[in-house]
Design a protein around this motif. Structure first.
Motif, PDB file in Angstrom:
ATOM      1  N   GLN A   1      37.934  47.498  31.859  1.00 36.49           N
ATOM      2  CA  GLN A   1      37.535  46.883  33.457  1.00 36.49           C
ATOM      3  C   GLN A   1      36.637  48.262  33.647  1.00 36.49           C
ATOM      4  O   GLN A   1      35.660  47.962  34.559  1.00 36.49           O
ATOM      5  CB  GLN A   1      38.339  47.092  33.887  1.00 36.49           C
ATOM      6  CG  GLN A   1      39.310  45.448  33.841  1.00 36.49           C
ATOM      7  CD  GLN A   1      40.689  45.632  34.979  1.00 36.49           C
ATOM      8  OE1 GLN A   1      40.103  44.338  35.596  1.00 36.49           O
ATOM      9  NE2 GLN A   1      41.548  46.001  34.573  1.00 36.49           N
ATOM     10  N   HIS A   2      36.322  49.640  32.550  1.00 40.02           N
ATOM     11  CA  HIS A   2      35.179  50.423  33.043  1.00 40.02           C
ATOM     12  C   HIS A   2      35.597  50.671  34.636  1.00 40.02           C
ATOM     13  O   HIS A   2      34.775  50.764  35.796  1.00 40.02           O
ATOM     14  CB  HIS A   2      33.581  49.552  33.203  1.00 40.02           C
ATOM     15  CG  HIS A   2      33.202  48.789  31.718  1.00 40.02           C
ATOM     16  ND1 HIS A   2      33.051  49.731  30.764  1.00 40.02           N
ATOM     17  CD2 HIS A   2      33.592  47.733  31.464  1.00 40.02           C
ATOM     18  CE1 HIS A   2      32.774  48.862  29.735  1.00 40.02           C
ATOM     19  NE2 HIS A   2      33.104  47.538  30.006  1.00 40.02           N
ATOM     20  N   VAL A   3      36.704  50.980  35.207  1.00 41.91           N
ATOM     21  CA  VAL A   3      37.022  51.469  36.307  1.00 41.91           C
ATOM     22  C   VAL A   3      38.164  53.163  36.218  1.00 41.91           C
ATOM     23  O   VAL A   3      38.837  52.812  35.239  1.00 41.91           O
ATOM     24  CB  VAL A   3      37.941  50.211  36.641  1.00 41.91           C
ATOM     25  CG1 VAL A   3      36.755  48.738  37.368  1.00 41.91           C
ATOM     26  CG2 VAL A   3      38.970  49.544  36.265  1.00 41.91           C
TER      27      VAL A   3
ATOM     28  N   SER B   1      45.348  53.016  29.831  1.00 40.01           N
ATOM     29  CA  SER B   1      43.866  53.991  29.139  1.00 40.01           C
ATOM     30  C   SER B   1      43.503  52.013  28.545  1.00 40.01           C
ATOM     31  O   SER B   1      42.000  52.351  29.339  1.00 40.01           O
ATOM     32  CB  SER B   1      44.353  54.322  27.422  1.00 40.01           C
ATOM     33  OG  SER B   1      44.805  53.844  26.979  1.00 40.01           O
TER      34      SER B   1
ATOM     35  N   GLU C   1      36.257  40.973  30.317  1.00 42.24           N
ATOM     36  CA  GLU C   1      37.343  40.659  29.763  1.00 42.24           C
ATOM     37  C   GLU C   1      37.736  40.394  30.724  1.00 42.24           C
ATOM     38  O   GLU C   1      39.476  39.766  30.300  1.00 42.24           O
ATOM     39  CB  GLU C   1      37.361  42.879  29.323  1.00 42.24           C
ATOM     40  CG  GLU C   1      36.216  43.283  29.118  1.00 42.24           C
ATOM     41  CD  GLU C   1      34.871  43.936  29.811  1.00 42.24           C
ATOM     42  OE1 GLU C   1      34.443  44.643  29.066  1.00 42.24           O
ATOM     43  OE2 GLU C   1      34.386  42.846  30.921  1.00 42.24           O
TER      44      GLU C   1
ATOM     45  N   LEU D   1      42.059  50.580  32.323  1.00 43.81           N
ATOM     46  CA  LEU D   1      40.676  51.470  32.463  1.00 43.81           C
ATOM     47  C   LEU D   1      39.299  51.198  31.714  1.00 43.81           C
ATOM     48  O   LEU D   1      38.898  50.652  32.722  1.00 43.81           O
ATOM     49  CB  LEU D   1      41.219  52.903  32.893  1.00 43.81           C
ATOM     50  CG  LEU D   1      42.061  53.447  34.165  1.00 43.81           C
ATOM     51  CD1 LEU D   1      42.559  54.849  34.171  1.00 43.81           C
ATOM     52  CD2 LEU D   1      42.122  52.394  34.771  1.00 43.81           C
ATOM     53  N   LYS D   2      39.881  50.950  30.591  1.00 46.14           N
ATOM     54  CA  LYS D   2      38.524  51.404  28.973  1.00 46.14           C
ATOM     55  C   LYS D   2      38.144  49.895  29.735  1.00 46.14           C
ATOM     56  O   LYS D   2      36.957  49.317  29.795  1.00 46.14           O
ATOM     57  CB  LYS D   2      38.597  51.488  28.236  1.00 46.14           C
ATOM     58  CG  LYS D   2      39.150  53.047  28.339  1.00 46.14           C
ATOM     59  CD  LYS D   2      39.882  53.200  26.302  1.00 46.14           C
ATOM     60  CE  LYS D   2      41.129  52.590  26.740  1.00 46.14           C
ATOM     61  NZ  LYS D   2      41.300  52.594  24.709  1.00 46.14           N
TER      62      LYS D   2
ATOM     63  N   ARG E   1      41.390  43.746  39.697  1.00 41.49           N
ATOM     64  CA  ARG E   1      41.258  44.265  39.426  1.00 41.49           C
ATOM     65  C   ARG E   1      42.828  43.907  38.062  1.00 41.49           C
ATOM     66  O   ARG E   1      43.648  43.790  38.583  1.00 41.49           O
ATOM     67  CB  ARG E   1      41.261  46.110  39.570  1.00 41.49           C
ATOM     68  CG  ARG E   1      39.815  46.458  39.408  1.00 41.49           C
ATOM     69  CD  ARG E   1      39.780  47.977  39.914  1.00 41.49           C
ATOM     70  NE  ARG E   1      38.476  47.610  40.188  1.00 41.49           N
ATOM     71  CZ  ARG E   1      37.726  48.779  40.910  1.00 41.49           C
ATOM     72  NH1 ARG E   1      38.016  49.890  40.852  1.00 41.49           N
ATOM     73  NH2 ARG E   1      36.114  48.744  41.593  1.00 41.49           N
TER      74      ARG E   1
ATOM     75  N   ARG F   1      34.916  40.929  35.707  1.00 40.50           N
ATOM     76  CA  ARG F   1      34.485  41.298  34.477  1.00 40.50           C
ATOM     77  C   ARG F   1      35.346  40.221  33.270  1.00 40.50           C
ATOM     78  O   ARG F   1      36.448  39.270  33.663  1.00 40.50           O
ATOM     79  CB  ARG F   1      35.735  43.094  33.334  1.00 40.50           C
ATOM     80  CG  ARG F   1      35.489  44.195  34.789  1.00 40.50           C
ATOM     81  CD  ARG F   1      34.428  44.549  34.741  1.00 40.50           C
ATOM     82  NE  ARG F   1      34.033  45.062  32.922  1.00 40.50           N
ATOM     83  CZ  ARG F   1      32.534  45.443  33.189  1.00 40.50           C
ATOM     84  NH1 ARG F   1      31.900  45.860  34.539  1.00 40.50           N
ATOM     85  NH2 ARG F   1      31.976  45.292  32.252  1.00 40.50           N
TER      86      ARG F   1
END
Length: 245
Positions: free
Chosen positions: A69-71, A63, A232, A66-67, A78, A230
């Motif tokens: 990296q908005h993927v 979770s 992040e 994915l959060k 990634r 990203r």
């Protein structure tokens, strides 16, 4: 025969290995090295878990990955984050283009329902293996067990979601010769198996083998593809580097 890797200098290769279809494998991927996973025949699925070998309570967090990296899936650029905000491995090269993050792994009951029952007692090494039991076999070698089964990644498998929330497995996605490179950020315990994806179609039980290459690699520089993907990820790489300072 191992898959050719002309883009990897031979003096950088640490070792090569073949993982048969339906088998499991584990290795501590050291910082400063990269694992290339190759699908030589097409149609492979590689379910994988990742742990900080020096602090086993730190592990891959689906979770957060994915959060942050908005993927919803993995490909080049990634990173796979731990639950402490550090990067366990990064995808530095990928010719597949999509790796599933949301569907988990197969179980004994699922495999029996889809492919029929085939026990070791009757079929020996051709028995039907499943992802959950295969993970537990490898995890047990490191003192880990059921409580350490967290949501995993599935390399070479593509699953899309429709407008109603339905999941759809793309049977045509996994192409022969595709590869994905995973660069270690920490000294990362990699635990994987080549059992069928839980959404793979019913039919003949025929999981595909994969080829592995572990090779020496440079750390992420200022123009690294993962760092640039990203903001992040830049922070994640900085936090990971500080772990060794």
């Amino acid at each position: 025969m191992f898959s050719p890797t002309p883009d990897i200098p031979e003096d950088k290769v640490r070792f090569r290995e073949v993982v048969l279809g339906g088998a499991s494998w584990s290795h501590v991927l050291k910082r400063g090295s990269t694992l290339r996973i190759i699908d030589p025949q097409g149609g492979a699925n590689v379910s994988a878990l990742f742990f900080n070998f020096e602090l086993m309570v730190e592990r891959y967090n689906m979770s957060d990955t994915l959060k942050a990296q908005h993927v919803a899936f993995l490909t080049t650029g990634r990173a796979l984050y731990s639950d402490m905000g550090r990067i366990l491995v990064s995808v530095t090269d990928d010719t597949s283009g999509w790796h599933d993050t949301i569907c988990g792994h197969s179980t004994a009951s699922l495999v029996e329902r889809k492919y029929g029952k085939a026990t070791f007692q009757e079929h020996r090494n051709k028995y039907h293996r499943n992802g959950r039991d295969s993970f537990l076999v490898e995890l047990g070698k490191y003192g880990l067990g059921t409580k350490d089964l967290v949501p995993n990644a599935n390399f070479f498998s593509k699953v899309t979601v429709d407008d109603t929330g339905g999941l759809h497995f793309d049977e045509s996605h996994a192409k022969a010769g595709a590869h994905v490179d995973l660069r270690a950020g920490l000294n990362t315990l990699v635990v994987l198996n080549t059992c069928p994806h839980p959404l793979a179609p019913c039919g003949t039980y025929d999981p595909k083998p994969v080829h592995l290459v572990v090779y020496s690699s440079e750390p992420a520089g200022p123009d690294d593809v993962v760092r640039k993907f990203r903001p992040e990820n830049d922070r994640g790489l900085i936090l990971t580097d500080r772990y060794f300072m």
